[in-house]
Write a protein that holds these residues in place. Structure first.
Motif, PDB file in Angstrom:
ATOM      1  N   VAL A 247       0.825  -1.209   0.000  1.00  0.00           N
ATOM      2  CA  VAL A 247       0.000   0.000   0.000  1.00  0.00           C
ATOM      3  C   VAL A 247       0.860   1.260   0.000  1.00  0.00           C
ATOM      4  O   VAL A 247       2.032   1.236   0.383  1.00  0.00           O
ATOM      5  CB  VAL A 247      -0.948   0.031   1.219  1.00  0.00           C
ATOM      6  CG1 VAL A 247      -1.919  -1.138   1.185  1.00  0.00           C
ATOM      7  CG2 VAL A 247      -0.159   0.030   2.531  1.00  0.00           C
ATOM      8  N   ASP A 251      -3.629   5.086  -0.201  1.00  0.00           N
ATOM      9  CA  ASP A 251      -4.561   3.947  -0.151  1.00  0.00           C
ATOM     10  C   ASP A 251      -5.212   3.821   1.227  1.00  0.00           C
ATOM     11  O   ASP A 251      -6.115   3.006   1.402  1.00  0.00           O
ATOM     12  CB  ASP A 251      -3.825   2.624  -0.420  1.00  0.00           C
ATOM     13  CG  ASP A 251      -3.284   2.551  -1.839  1.00  0.00           C
ATOM     14  OD1 ASP A 251      -4.006   2.968  -2.753  1.00  0.00           O
ATOM     15  OD2 ASP A 251      -2.139   2.099  -2.012  1.00  0.00           O
ATOM     16  N   MET A 261      -7.432   0.088   4.419  1.00  0.00           N
ATOM     17  CA  MET A 261      -6.991   0.289   3.029  1.00  0.00           C
ATOM     18  C   MET A 261      -8.191   0.231   2.091  1.00  0.00           C
ATOM     19  O   MET A 261      -9.136  -0.518   2.301  1.00  0.00           O
ATOM     20  CB  MET A 261      -5.950  -0.763   2.638  1.00  0.00           C
ATOM     21  CG  MET A 261      -6.377  -2.200   2.828  1.00  0.00           C
ATOM     22  SD  MET A 261      -4.968  -3.301   2.507  1.00  0.00           S
ATOM     23  CE  MET A 261      -5.605  -4.856   3.140  1.00  0.00           C
ATOM     24  N   ARG A 262      -8.112   1.062   1.059  1.00  0.00           N
ATOM     25  CA  ARG A 262      -9.213   1.156   0.112  1.00  0.00           C
ATOM     26  C   ARG A 262      -9.124  -0.004  -0.877  1.00  0.00           C
ATOM     27  O   ARG A 262      -8.185  -0.122  -1.643  1.00  0.00           O
ATOM     28  CB  ARG A 262      -9.123   2.486  -0.648  1.00  0.00           C
ATOM     29  CG  ARG A 262     -10.380   2.831  -1.429  1.00  0.00           C
ATOM     30  CD  ARG A 262     -10.212   4.114  -2.207  1.00  0.00           C
ATOM     31  NE  ARG A 262      -9.286   3.935  -3.300  1.00  0.00           N
ATOM     32  CZ  ARG A 262      -8.088   4.477  -3.389  1.00  0.00           C
ATOM     33  NH1 ARG A 262      -7.651   5.258  -2.435  1.00  0.00           N
ATOM     34  NH2 ARG A 262      -7.322   4.251  -4.419  1.00  0.00           N
ATOM     35  N   THR A 263     -10.100  -0.891  -0.843  1.00  0.00           N
ATOM     36  CA  THR A 263     -10.114  -1.998  -1.784  1.00  0.00           C
ATOM     37  C   THR A 263     -11.236  -1.767  -2.783  1.00  0.00           C
ATOM     38  O   THR A 263     -12.009  -0.822  -2.651  1.00  0.00           O
ATOM     39  CB  THR A 263     -10.354  -3.354  -1.081  1.00  0.00           C
ATOM     40  OG1 THR A 263     -11.741  -3.444  -0.732  1.00  0.00           O
ATOM     41  CG2 THR A 263      -9.514  -3.499   0.162  1.00  0.00           C
TER      42      THR A 263
ATOM     43  N   LEU C   2      -6.700  -4.033  -3.607  1.00  0.00           N
ATOM     44  CA  LEU C   2      -6.713  -2.587  -3.436  1.00  0.00           C
ATOM     45  C   LEU C   2      -7.363  -1.925  -4.648  1.00  0.00           C
ATOM     46  O   LEU C   2      -7.163  -2.378  -5.781  1.00  0.00           O
ATOM     47  CB  LEU C   2      -5.290  -2.056  -3.314  1.00  0.00           C
ATOM     48  CG  LEU C   2      -4.503  -2.429  -2.069  1.00  0.00           C
ATOM     49  CD1 LEU C   2      -3.098  -1.844  -2.166  1.00  0.00           C
ATOM     50  CD2 LEU C   2      -5.197  -1.896  -0.822  1.00  0.00           C
ATOM     51  N   LYS C   4      -6.431   0.825  -5.835  1.00  0.00           N
ATOM     52  CA  LYS C   4      -5.293   1.290  -6.623  1.00  0.00           C
ATOM     53  C   LYS C   4      -4.779   0.192  -7.547  1.00  0.00           C
ATOM     54  O   LYS C   4      -4.389   0.452  -8.683  1.00  0.00           O
ATOM     55  CB  LYS C   4      -4.182   1.734  -5.671  1.00  0.00           C
ATOM     56  CG  LYS C   4      -2.920   2.131  -6.367  1.00  0.00           C
ATOM     57  CD  LYS C   4      -1.800   2.314  -5.375  1.00  0.00           C
ATOM     58  CE  LYS C   4      -1.378   0.965  -4.804  1.00  0.00           C
ATOM     59  NZ  LYS C   4      -0.446   1.124  -3.689  1.00  0.00           N
TER      60      LYS C   4
END
Lengths: 475, 266, 313
Positions: A247, A251, A261-263, C2, C4
């Motif tokens: 990450v 994130d 964390m952005r999933t 993620l 991202k």
């Protein structure tokens, strides 16, 4: 393979016959064709380039991805030597963790007068936000890379205790992988201990330090500054090998009191964050407000016991070079034992007598910045010319407390493959240590860094140093 | 004295804030001279993420702004029983070592003006406290209380030079000078009961210095006294930035305006 | 995964696809310029327009000569859609998502980048062009092969394919849109050599000349060409094929995550629009209008995927 020399050669000692740990290897080597070996060495480079095992060099505009030279001759350590080394390292790492706990709590070692208060009070690496904070599991330095040099058969010195975010472990693993591919037959001849378990051990060790807020199996992640960081390869390699997410700061954010964390399916809380970002950049809310790399509020979540940060913020106080000079006292204070591994004698330039001595003996000494790393900002007296020494003396006089000095050590050598055959080059060794509440584990081997230039004592990769596979014999 | 406090801080942004955090140091603790009877913080437009204790033993709450909010307001309300301890807080506690309170910060860095001030105060006093009271009086005479010339970013040196300041500036100058004299010193943010009014524009700030024997002693330069039963201590720090009631980080590049409603009464 | 990482995969494969499409455009332009030198400049201009970089090109050059266009489209790093820029971006994204890729896919991408850097180090000569273009196609094929051969069929695979097909749909639609007029009955001179060459160029730009010959009776016919490139689900660069692939991969994501999102509705609508049209009705409503509308909707779909799967926030 003869190298009678003033330096201790790990292959031949001070003599001409191979030392015991190298006997099997030499038996194999003598039957090899050198041209063939050189060809293999070339193949290794292509392999590294294709795999993208590169590092970025700061301050270079173009072609910023460079390879670290790899040498095909392994560095071999006997089982007996290794067991002594590991005892010494373990003792030191225990002491460092106790020291860190003490420094951020009662500071008994200062009260006892064993280290001067100024050493802590005036130290930029002391992180006030850590005062009174007890990290999950009581561990400050989850991962340590202890730099060791050798000068003789039984002479080992600790050069540095890298207690912040030691790097290089990916090279230890990839170097072994490369050797296994190039010379599979060697490994059936020589009983070399495995290193490939490291990522599994790392994940287990980090998981064992999960915070109380963790429910179920700990979620571990690696925090990287991003693809432009010099060690990005290693960050992605470790995340990949551990099977955890890699990450970046953007994130992550605070969600329901946890760092998450952005999933693709929303936010998932992280329990243990193996961060490869310096303290100062870790949290723009609490540290450097201009940092774009960090996670605002992570220090608050940490202080609330909601996440484990590995290594803990503020561990830099333990690998500071001025503190280093007190390591024998520190080891003794917390373990009640004499230090097993020796410290390199160190002059603290903040002390007037020491400064006077250092200024008089600059051509013989190595002078380092107290907070420096990567071989930047240091003077290697014997390798410097008069002008460089004079310029350095000025810097030293203007801010003595910024420097320490050490004698130029006669680092041991190991042969490397050159165009003209084998030739000795100076090496150091960085074993990797994992610390968890239940145990300290040291992977048998480590990263051997080697100065590729004849006579050079600077092994840093940023200064053109290379690496070797490091073998610990299973005896 | 039973002190009742109602304190609302409102931030309005000129656009929707995608993400933001505010650290609050607004919860007083029971200590020498004060007992917290009740205390409550409520937040609108945001939610509490975590609470923790910082290096100064402050009770800190971290608030996240609700996504896309345009404003956030923080209400504190509580009752505190106070007693007059003539400013004496007592022996140092906690893990922060005393030397830490000798560290200078950007707000309290001593320059020529602070050095001149320390020189003017001199050394020849019967006790540490009389010397520090003399310092306090000297600061007030050089920097009379006046609003509007300084703000939260003003440094101790700058305030001395401009010869005008508010309680925060007085505290910073005092801290800077006291440290130069060798006394560990810290900033205190809190509340003060005023005799002539209930509604106030802002909270109060003063300083504490550590004196051998007595421990921490408070000095309110602006009012020329040591804190008594009219004072409620909320948070301490090396300077304003470590003890500020609210400090945060707001993303989205919007400008903000702050409004404070504060009632302090018996 | 993620958000991202999903974004990195999506863009990695968009950029790889873009690099190959640009190479194919250059190839088509090169052929027409060889055979019809009089029309060369106009042809190169339309290639630049198709690549969507007319503005930046004109800031840099005054004339559409072969060497200007080829250099700008293949090597120029100031052109974010040049093959070199696209491969750079693809590799940066691959580095970003390295932990989501098999070693084979990463190495194929890295080798693709290394060989592009090598062949595009210097300006490409006319005689060297075919080799360079072949290298671009081959290196791309290696990455695709590694992807197909080594990756798990999970969300990673789905995001990679979404990138490929959103980019490809956009590219195919633009190729047609820039040349739509040569397919219109009103201006087409059946059997004239002009049209044959232009039609050939269109087919070549989407690697469909062979397919067309198989599927038609050998007679070039604008309606059939348009049908093949827009509606024929068998043709791997047709709009219908791309949209079907996008829907398929979005469908896997919906199943895997147990969640249907706005992007699914957009994709479904896009599919329905193609299904509801015959090539005749497309010509009736106006080919250009149809394509322009498709491009806008395809872009919107890409953006919605970005939002729904939290690529950036």
């Amino acid at each position: 393979m003869n190298n009678p020399s003033e330096f201790f050669d790990e292959l031949s000692g001070f003599g001409e016959t191979p030392r015991a740990p190298y006997a099997d290897y030499c038996g194999w080597f003598d039957r090899q064709n050198e041209a063939q070996l050189r060809k293999k060495a070339k193949e290794a480079e292509v392999f590294f380039r294709r795999t993208g095992i590169t590092f970025n060099v700061y301050g270079q505009q173009e072609a910023t991805e460079r390879l670290i030279p790899f040498d095909v001759v392994p560095r071999i350590i006997s089982g007996r030597e290794w067991s002594r080394l590991t005892k010494g390292i373990e003792q030191r790492v225990r002491a460092i963790n106790a020291f860190l706990h003490d420094i951020y709590h009662r500071q008994e070692i200062v009260r006892a007068g064993r280290v001067p208060v100024e050493l802590i009070a005036q130290n930029e690496a002391f992180l006030p936000q850590m005062i009174g904070v007890s990290p999950p599991g009581g561990i400050y330095t989850h991962i340590v890379g202890t730099d060791i040099v050798r000068t003789g058969e039984d002479e080992f010195y600790v050069l540095e205790d890298n207690a912040r975010t030691p790097s290089g472990v990916s090279y230890m693993l990839e170097n072994r992988e490369t050797m296994l591919q190039m010379f599979p037959e060697l490994f059936s001849r020589v009983p070399v201990r495995e290193v490939s378990d490291y990522p599994k051990m790392l994940r287990r060790s980090l998981s064992a330090c999960a915070p109380e807020a963790c429910e179920g199996k700990p979620v571990v992640a690696v925090l990287t500054p991003g693809i432009h960081n010099s060690a990005y390869f290693e960050h992605s390699f470790l995340a990949d090998q551990m099977g955890v997410e890699l990450v970046e700061g953007h994130d992550l954010r605070l969600v329901d009191g946890r760092i998450a964390m952005r999933t693709t399916q929303g936010y998932t809380p992280i329990d243990v964050l193996y961060r490869r970002i310096d303290d100062d950049y870790l949290d723009p809310l609490n540290f450097n407000p201009t940092s774009m790399l960090g996670v605002p509020g992570i220090m608050d979540a940490y202080r609330a016991g909601k996440i484990t940060i590995a290594n803990a913020p503020g561990t830099g106080i333990a690998d500071d070079k001025a503190i280093y000079s007190y390591m024998p006292e520190i080891v003794e204070f917390y373990t009640g034992e004499k230090a097993i591994l020796k410290n390199v004698p160190t002059w603290r330039c903040s002390e007037p007598d020491a400064l006077a001595y250092v200024l008089e003996h600059l051509p013989e000494l190595v002078v380092k910045e107290v907070h420096g790393s990567g071989g930047y900002g240091m003077l290697v007296g014997p390798a410097a010319n008069k002008r460089e020494i004079a310029a350095f003396a000025d810097k030293l006089r203007s801010k003595p407390s910024n420097y320490i000095a050490q004698p130029t050590l006669s680092l041991s050598t190991v042969p490397v493959m050159t165009k003209a055959g084998l030739a000795p080059r100076h090496v150091d060794l960085r074993p990797f240590v994992l610390v968890s509440p239940n145990k300290i584990e040291i992977t048998p081997g480590g990263l051997t860094r080697v100065a590729m230039k004849a006579g050079s004592l600077v092994v840093n990769s940023s200064q053109g140093g290379g690496t070797k596979d490091t073998w610990v014999l299973d005896e | 004295m039973r002190v009742k406090i109602r304190h609302t801080t409102e931030y309005a942004y000129n656009g929707q804030v995608p993400y933001g955090l505010q650290q609050l140091r607004m919860i007083p603790k029971t200590s020498a001279g004060q007992t917290i009877l009740s205390w409550e913080t409520r937040v609108e437009g945001g939610s509490k993420e975590v609470t923790f204790t910082d290096q100064h033993n402050n009770h800190v709450e971290l608030i996240s702004l609700n996504p896309e909010t345009r404003s956030i307001s923080i209400h504190c309300e509580g009752e505190v029983d106070t007693a007059d301890t003539v400013g004496v807080i007592g022996q140092h506690g906690g893990y922060a070592p005393l030397w830490y309170f000798l560290r200078s910060t950007s707000h309290t860095k001593a320059g020529p003006h602070v050095r001149a001030l320390v020189k003017a105060v001199g050394k020849d006093y019967e006790s540490d406290t009389t010397r520090l009271h003399a310092l306090s009086a000297q600061i007030l005479s050089q920097v009379p209380y006046a609003t509007g010339t300084t703000d939260f970013s003003t440094l101790a040196e700058e305030a001395l030079e401009s010869a005008n300041g508010v309680c925060q500036d007085h505290a910073h100058i005092f801290i800077s000078a006291a440290r130069l004299m060798g006394y560990p010193a810290r900033y205190v943010s809190g509340y003060l009961v005023m005799n002539d009014r209930v509604e106030q524009e802002a909270g109060h700030a003063w300083a504490e210095a550590h004196v051998a024997g007595l421990g921490w002693v408070g000095f309110d330069v602006s009012n020329g006294v040591s804190p008594d039963e009219r004072y409620v201590r909320v948070a301490t720090g090396l300077d304003y930035s470590e003890a500020a009631p609210v400090s945060g980080i707001i993303f989205g590049g919007h400008s903000e305006s702050m409004t404070v409603h504060l009632q302090v009464q018996q | 995964m993620l958000g991202k990482t999903a974004g990195g995969l999506f863009w990695m494969f968009r950029f790889l696809e873009r690099s190959e499409n640009i190479a194919r455009l250059v190839d088509a332009g090169f052929r027409i310029a060889l055979t019809r030198s009089a029309a060369a400049e106009a042809e190169w201009a339309s290639v630049v327009r198709t690549a969507g970089v007319q503005g930046p090109f004109l800031e840099r050059y005054d004339t559409y000569t072969a060497s200007n266009v080829v250099d700008f489209l293949l090597r120029d790093r100031s052109n974010p859609s040049s093959v070199m820029s696209a491969i750079d971006s693809a590799r940066s994204n691959a580095r970003l998502v390295r932990t989501a890729l098999t070693r084979e896919v990463w190495e194929a991408t890295n080798e693709c980048w290394m060989s592009m850097k090598d062949v595009l180090k210097r300006p490409v000569s006319e005689s060297g062009l075919p080799d360079v273009l072949a290298t671009i196609r081959r290196q791309n094929a290696l990455v695709r092969g590694a992807l197909t051969g080594t990756m798990l069929r999970n969300d990673i695979y789905n995001f990679a394919h979404l990138g490929t097909f959103v980019e490809r749909a956009d590219n195919t639609a633009r190729i047609l849109d820039v040349k739509y007029y040569v397919l219109l009955p009103s201006v087409s001179f059946v059997g004239s050599s002009l049209d044959n060459v232009q039609w050939e160029t269109i087919l070549r730009s989407v690697s469909a000349q062979r397919a067309y010959r198989w599927l038609s009776d050998g007679d070039a016919n604008p309606k059939q060409i348009a049908n093949l490139i827009i509606l024929d689900q068998r043709m791997p660069r047709s709009l219908a094929f791309c949209v079907a692939q996008i829907r398929e991969h979005l469908g896997y994501l919906a199943d895997g995550y147990g969640e249907r999102l706005d992007c699914h509705d957009l994709a479904q609508a896009q599919g329905r629009r193609l299904a509801d049209h015959s090539i005749e009705s497309i010509f009736e409503t106006g080919l250009h209008q149809f394509l322009a509308d498709f491009i806008v909707r395809n872009n919107a779909l890409g953006l919605q995927i970005e939002r729904d799967y939290r690529f950036y926030g």
